[in-house]
Design a protein around this motif. Sequence first.
Motif, short mmCIF file in Angstrom:
data_model
loop_
_atom_site.label_atom_id
_atom_site.label_comp_id
_atom_site.label_asym_id
_atom_site.label_seq_id
_atom_site.Cartn_x
_atom_site.Cartn_y
_atom_site.Cartn_z
N ASP A 156 0.82 -1.45 0.15
CA ASP A 156 0.00 -0.05 0.05
C ASP A 156 0.82 1.29 0.21
O ASP A 156 1.96 1.35 0.57
N GLN A 157 0.36 2.18 -0.50
CA GLN A 157 1.20 3.35 -0.86
C GLN A 157 0.23 4.74 -0.28
O GLN A 157 -0.78 4.84 -0.74
N LEU A 158 0.85 5.42 0.68
CA LEU A 158 0.10 6.58 1.57
C LEU A 158 0.34 7.76 0.63
O LEU A 158 -0.22 8.69 0.90
N ARG A 159 1.14 7.74 -0.37
CA ARG A 159 1.48 9.13 -1.15
C ARG A 159 1.71 8.50 -2.70
O ARG A 159 1.89 7.18 -3.04
N PRO A 160 1.28 9.44 -3.23
CA PRO A 160 1.32 9.17 -4.76
C PRO A 160 2.50 8.36 -5.35
O PRO A 160 3.74 8.83 -5.20
N VAL A 161 2.52 7.39 -6.26
CA VAL A 161 3.69 6.70 -6.94
C VAL A 161 3.59 6.67 -8.33
O VAL A 161 2.42 6.71 -8.71
N ARG A 162 4.55 6.54 -9.01
CA ARG A 162 4.54 6.53 -10.67
C ARG A 162 4.18 5.28 -10.95
O ARG A 162 4.69 4.22 -10.44
N VAL A 163 3.21 5.07 -12.14
CA VAL A 163 2.94 3.70 -12.58
C VAL A 163 4.26 3.22 -13.30
O VAL A 163 4.66 4.15 -14.17
N SER A 164 4.69 2.04 -13.13
CA SER A 164 5.95 1.63 -13.74
C SER A 164 5.67 1.47 -15.49
O SER A 164 4.66 1.25 -15.74
N GLY A 165 6.53 2.04 -16.11
CA GLY A 165 6.68 1.70 -17.59
C GLY A 165 5.70 2.76 -18.57
O GLY A 165 5.62 2.19 -19.47
N THR A 166 5.00 3.66 -17.88
CA THR A 166 4.29 4.62 -18.61
C THR A 166 5.14 5.82 -19.09
O THR A 166 5.64 6.40 -18.33
#
Length: 394
Positions: free
Chosen positions: A310-320
């Motif tokens: 789970d991520q409590l802050r935004p993360v980047r979607v891989s490979g986009t």
Amino acid sequence: MTDGDPRTAVAQKPSRTDTYGPGSWTDVRVKGWGANGSWQLGDSSSTANRTTPAMMPGLTGAYITSLSTGALGTGAGFGLALLSDGTVDAWGYNGYGQLGDGSTVQRAMPGKVHGLDNVVGVAAGGYHCLALLSDGTVRAWGNNGNGQLGDGTTTYRPTPVPVRNLDGVAAIAAGSYHSLALRSDGTVWAWGKNSLGQLGDGTTAYRPTPVPVRGLTGVQRIAAGTDHSLAVVSDQRVRAWGYNVYGQLGDGTTSPPTGYSTVPVTTVNLDGVVEIIAGANHSVALTSNATLRTWGWNNVGQLGDGTTIDQLRPVRVSGTSAVDITAMAAGYGHSLALRRDGTVLGWGSNAYGQVGDGSIDPNPRTTPVMVFKENGYPRKMIAAAAGGYHNYAI
């Protein structure tokens, strides 16, 4: 998404000289994939799950302006299609009258929602639906046990009824048991279930008619998850409220000690947002440089960051790519992204084939994979929508 609904994707009609397959614009079709236990894929010949996009008989994409999907279980999915003549078709599970045909009988093929015309937007929730009319008013039907239809009662409605005390609406969104409306003055109004603060009015009291979300102005986009809500405001940042045990509000906390916030908080480390959607307990944002950011629940890889944490802050979607994504959609435990070339990426849970890569696999896809290409030919998709465990594409 949109008309504000995370599960809705709006199709912009191309010119008739554009080609989207072997034929011309007349070849535009609607396809569906994923769970199909209640005919939510619109094909009366089978309730088998579909691991790749398959034709949905009775729906022609040339006459559809948007799609929306609803579900609270694999055998309780349904769909809505807004047609270019301002009417609405519905199909699939109908246990609470959410197909709007006056019955509670499931439909294996699309049929008309009764008494609706001049519709400009649709939104499907858990077991209820909303329609935005051209005059800025809203109609609602289906399950109403928490007042989510906004008619002042908790009586289910198998045909549309007006949402009370609400006009000047520009966009709508539907959660599992709550509803949102964005008015043209930039304020947000909410009604329905509120035990986890999903209405954002500072209380946990359910509301059978609309109330204003506290402290929100200049809102441009809205979205609703199972029990959380999102808004993009004029500074292109995100405000979020409601359930937050998985970090789906993106403020870096899980809102101790209650696990929810009854008023909007700011999602951190995120700006330049142009679109927002919500899955069950995760959130997805598209930014002005076409990057995808996700946060919240990630038990089956629905954040697409290569983990199941789970991520409590935004993360980047891989490979986009930073210039590749034009739209996105989110279901219960999976997500989709529409690329500029008309192909679609999917990631997250694939237990019912909802990722669309041709398989059913208990192991999640934690990074994006290409949705199956028909006979090796990547039919250009101009809109996509995700339900609980199923998807649609034009």
